[in-house]
Write a protein that holds these residues in place. Structure first.
Motif, PDB file in Angstrom:
ATOM      1  N   ILE A  56     -28.382-102.029 -16.679  1.00 42.74           N
ATOM      2  CA  ILE A  56     -27.585-102.371 -17.913  1.00 42.74           C
ATOM      3  C   ILE A  56     -28.399-102.066 -19.114  1.00 42.74           C
ATOM      4  N   ALA A  57     -29.488-102.310 -19.163  1.00 42.36           N
ATOM      5  CA  ALA A  57     -30.343-102.261 -20.285  1.00 42.36           C
ATOM      6  C   ALA A  57     -30.374-100.933 -20.792  1.00 42.36           C
ATOM      7  N   GLN A  58     -30.616 -99.910 -19.673  1.00 36.46           N
ATOM      8  CA  GLN A  58     -30.592 -98.360 -19.838  1.00 36.46           C
ATOM      9  C   GLN A  58     -29.367 -98.150 -20.704  1.00 36.46           C
ATOM     10  N   ASN A  59     -28.255 -98.590 -20.048  1.00 36.34           N
ATOM     11  CA  ASN A  59     -27.069 -98.107 -20.875  1.00 36.34           C
ATOM     12  C   ASN A  59     -26.705 -98.854 -22.186  1.00 36.34           C
ATOM     13  N   ALA A  60     -27.317-100.152 -22.465  1.00 36.71           N
ATOM     14  CA  ALA A  60     -27.278-100.674 -23.510  1.00 36.71           C
ATOM     15  C   ALA A  60     -28.099-100.011 -24.703  1.00 36.71           C
ATOM     16  N   ALA A  61     -29.238 -99.609 -24.098  1.00 36.56           N
ATOM     17  CA  ALA A  61     -30.090 -98.971 -25.266  1.00 36.56           C
ATOM     18  C   ALA A  61     -29.745 -97.289 -25.627  1.00 36.56           C
ATOM     19  N   ARG A  62     -28.850 -96.924 -24.681  1.00 39.24           N
ATOM     20  CA  ARG A  62     -28.021 -95.803 -25.027  1.00 39.24           C
ATOM     21  C   ARG A  62     -27.058 -96.044 -26.101  1.00 39.24           C
ATOM     22  N   GLU A  63     -26.320 -96.918 -25.735  1.00 38.74           N
ATOM     23  CA  GLU A  63     -25.071 -97.286 -26.496  1.00 38.74           C
ATOM     24  C   GLU A  63     -25.448 -97.686 -27.841  1.00 38.74           C
ATOM     25  N   ALA A  64     -26.555 -98.430 -27.944  1.00 40.56           N
ATOM     26  CA  ALA A  64     -26.964 -99.203 -29.266  1.00 40.56           C
ATOM     27  C   ALA A  64     -27.453 -97.957 -29.892  1.00 40.56           C
ATOM     28  N   ALA A  65     -28.215 -97.105 -29.332  1.00 41.29           N
ATOM     29  CA  ALA A  65     -28.837 -96.125 -30.209  1.00 41.29           C
ATOM     30  C   ALA A  65     -27.587 -95.143 -30.968  1.00 41.29           C
ATOM     31  N   ALA A  66     -26.593 -95.030 -30.022  1.00 40.35           N
ATOM     32  CA  ALA A  66     -25.329 -94.337 -30.584  1.00 40.35           C
ATOM     33  C   ALA A  66     -24.664 -95.124 -31.811  1.00 40.35           C
ATOM     34  N   VAL A  67     -24.541 -96.312 -31.622  1.00 39.35           N
ATOM     35  CA  VAL A  67     -23.948 -97.227 -32.823  1.00 39.35           C
ATOM     36  C   VAL A  67     -25.037 -97.295 -34.049  1.00 39.35           C
ATOM     37  N   LEU A  68     -26.291 -97.251 -33.834  1.00 35.88           N
ATOM     38  CA  LEU A  68     -27.183 -97.252 -34.777  1.00 35.88           C
ATOM     39  C   LEU A  68     -27.208 -95.929 -35.619  1.00 35.88           C
ATOM     40  N   SER A  69     -27.125 -95.003 -34.877  1.00 32.48           N
ATOM     41  CA  SER A  69     -27.353 -93.630 -35.365  1.00 32.48           C
ATOM     42  C   SER A  69     -25.951 -93.267 -36.401  1.00 32.48           C
ATOM     43  N   ALA A  70     -24.623 -93.586 -35.691  1.00 29.76           N
ATOM     44  CA  ALA A  70     -23.639 -93.267 -36.453  1.00 29.76           C
ATOM     45  C   ALA A  70     -23.595 -94.346 -37.731  1.00 29.76           C
ATOM     46  N   ALA A  71     -24.033 -95.613 -37.757  1.00 26.39           N
ATOM     47  CA  ALA A  71     -24.237 -96.589 -38.955  1.00 26.39           C
ATOM     48  C   ALA A  71     -24.966 -95.903 -40.026  1.00 26.39           C
ATOM     49  N   CYS A  72     -26.060 -95.350 -39.642  1.00 27.08           N
ATOM     50  CA  CYS A  72     -26.967 -94.766 -40.742  1.00 27.08           C
ATOM     51  C   CYS A  72     -26.935 -93.208 -41.404  1.00 27.08           C
ATOM     52  N   ALA A  73     -25.783 -92.777 -40.571  1.00 30.15           N
ATOM     53  CA  ALA A  73     -25.641 -91.185 -40.844  1.00 30.15           C
ATOM     54  C   ALA A  73     -25.460 -91.042 -42.227  1.00 30.15           C
ATOM     55  N   GLY A  74     -25.999 -90.191 -42.854  1.00 27.87           N
ATOM     56  CA  GLY A  74     -25.563 -89.897 -44.404  1.00 27.87           C
ATOM     57  C   GLY A  74     -26.366 -90.856 -45.277  1.00 27.87           C
ATOM     58  N   LEU A  75     -26.904 -91.885 -44.903  1.00 28.60           N
ATOM     59  CA  LEU A  75     -27.421 -92.918 -45.637  1.00 28.60           C
ATOM     60  C   LEU A  75     -29.136 -92.766 -45.723  1.00 28.60           C
ATOM     61  N   SER A  76     -29.652 -93.530 -46.637  1.00 27.86           N
ATOM     62  CA  SER A  76     -31.097 -93.491 -46.680  1.00 27.86           C
ATOM     63  C   SER A  76     -31.443 -94.905 -47.534  1.00 27.86           C
ATOM     64  N   ALA A 111     -38.639 -92.986 -15.999  1.00 26.01           N
ATOM     65  CA  ALA A 111     -38.305 -91.987 -17.067  1.00 26.01           C
ATOM     66  C   ALA A 111     -37.235 -92.387 -17.776  1.00 26.01           C
ATOM     67  N   GLU A 112     -35.935 -92.583 -16.866  1.00 20.27           N
ATOM     68  CA  GLU A 112     -34.709 -92.553 -17.675  1.00 20.27           C
ATOM     69  C   GLU A 112     -34.683 -93.801 -18.427  1.00 20.27           C
ATOM     70  N   GLY A 113     -35.347 -94.876 -18.113  1.00 20.41           N
ATOM     71  CA  GLY A 113     -35.353 -96.201 -18.845  1.00 20.41           C
ATOM     72  C   GLY A 113     -36.048 -95.987 -20.266  1.00 20.41           C
ATOM     73  N   THR A 114     -37.111 -95.127 -19.989  1.00 20.64           N
ATOM     74  CA  THR A 114     -37.988 -95.076 -21.273  1.00 20.64           C
ATOM     75  C   THR A 114     -37.199 -94.122 -22.235  1.00 20.64           C
ATOM     76  N   ALA A 115     -36.659 -93.247 -21.713  1.00 19.40           N
ATOM     77  CA  ALA A 115     -35.939 -92.174 -22.550  1.00 19.40           C
ATOM     78  C   ALA A 115     -34.774 -92.757 -23.281  1.00 19.40           C
ATOM     79  N   ALA A 116     -34.085 -93.732 -22.642  1.00 21.65           N
ATOM     80  CA  ALA A 116     -32.933 -94.411 -23.336  1.00 21.65           C
ATOM     81  C   ALA A 116     -33.606 -95.582 -24.415  1.00 21.65           C
ATOM     82  N   ALA A 117     -34.569 -96.002 -23.925  1.00 19.46           N
ATOM     83  CA  ALA A 117     -35.299 -96.981 -25.077  1.00 19.46           C
ATOM     84  C   ALA A 117     -35.802 -95.914 -26.389  1.00 19.46           C
ATOM     85  N   GLY A 118     -36.152 -94.880 -25.894  1.00 19.98           N
ATOM     86  CA  GLY A 118     -36.697 -93.939 -27.048  1.00 19.98           C
ATOM     87  C   GLY A 118     -35.465 -93.475 -27.998  1.00 19.98           C
TER      88      GLY A 118
END
Length: 187
Positions: A56-76, A111-118
């Motif tokens: 669940i944590a691994q999936n959450a990290a990937r989901e959160a990463a996608a949400v955060l990346s989309a949120a800040c796209a094109g901003l600084s 490795a998968e969990g660490t990559a997702a957190a990364g």
């Protein structure tokens, strides 16, 4: 339903169930009932509750990463920082158990969990590009942001703010404070 189950489906259903009942309340027995199978059948897909929470944590990290990346796209700068902060707060409010699972650091050998957190850490780093921080400064900045936002989000999710002051107004000041610190570190 049982003949269509696989690990991904079991983990997704577990995350949905946990978001409704709480991560600490999630058990293999409750998940089995929700899936319509005998609890021992869950073990065909996950080793144990720790494995399930890690997935669940691994999936959450990937989901959160996608949400955060989309949120800040094109901003600084402050805009990117604010977008990431709001995105994380909103995401956590809608997925409280996934957010709680996100706080479980993966085992260094996973490795998968660490990559997702990364992926999630990379999303924060991307939002901070305009501050021109690198090395230890960037690591410290990400830790500062994550711990500050986590404190606010955890208090908010746990009904820890009772005073009549708007939490939205306070949250904006938190972001302003983070921006001021990061701007100072950058200079």
């Amino acid at each position: 339903m049982p003949d269509r189950l696989n690990r991904a489906a079991v983990v997704d259903r577990a995350a949905d169930l946990a978001d409704r009942i709480g991560l600490d309340e999630l058990t293999i027995t409750k998940l089995g009932r929700a899936l319509g199978i005998a609890p021992p059948g869950v073990y065909r897909h996950v080793a144990d509750l720790e494995d399930l929470r890690g997935a669940i944590a691994q999936n959450a990290a990937r989901e959160a990463a996608a949400v955060l990346s989309a949120a800040c796209a094109g901003l600084s700068g402050r805009d990117a920082l604010g977008a990431v902060a709001h995105a994380l707060r909103d995401w956590a409010a809608g997925r409280p158990a996934r957010y709680a699972a996100l706080q479980i650091a993966p085992d260094p050998d996973d490795a998968e969990g660490t990559a997702a957190a990364g992926e999630m850490i990379a999303a924060f780093a991307s939002a901070l590009r305009a501050y021109a921080l690198d090395g230890d400064d960037l690591t410290d900045a990400i830790r500062l942001i994550r711990s500050t936002l986590h404190g606010f989000v955890a208090l908010e999710l746990g009904a820890g703010f009772k005073w009549p002051r708007s939490t939205d107004a306070t949250f904006e000041r938190v972001i302003d404070g983070l921006d001021a610190v990061l701007t100072q570190w950058a200079s």
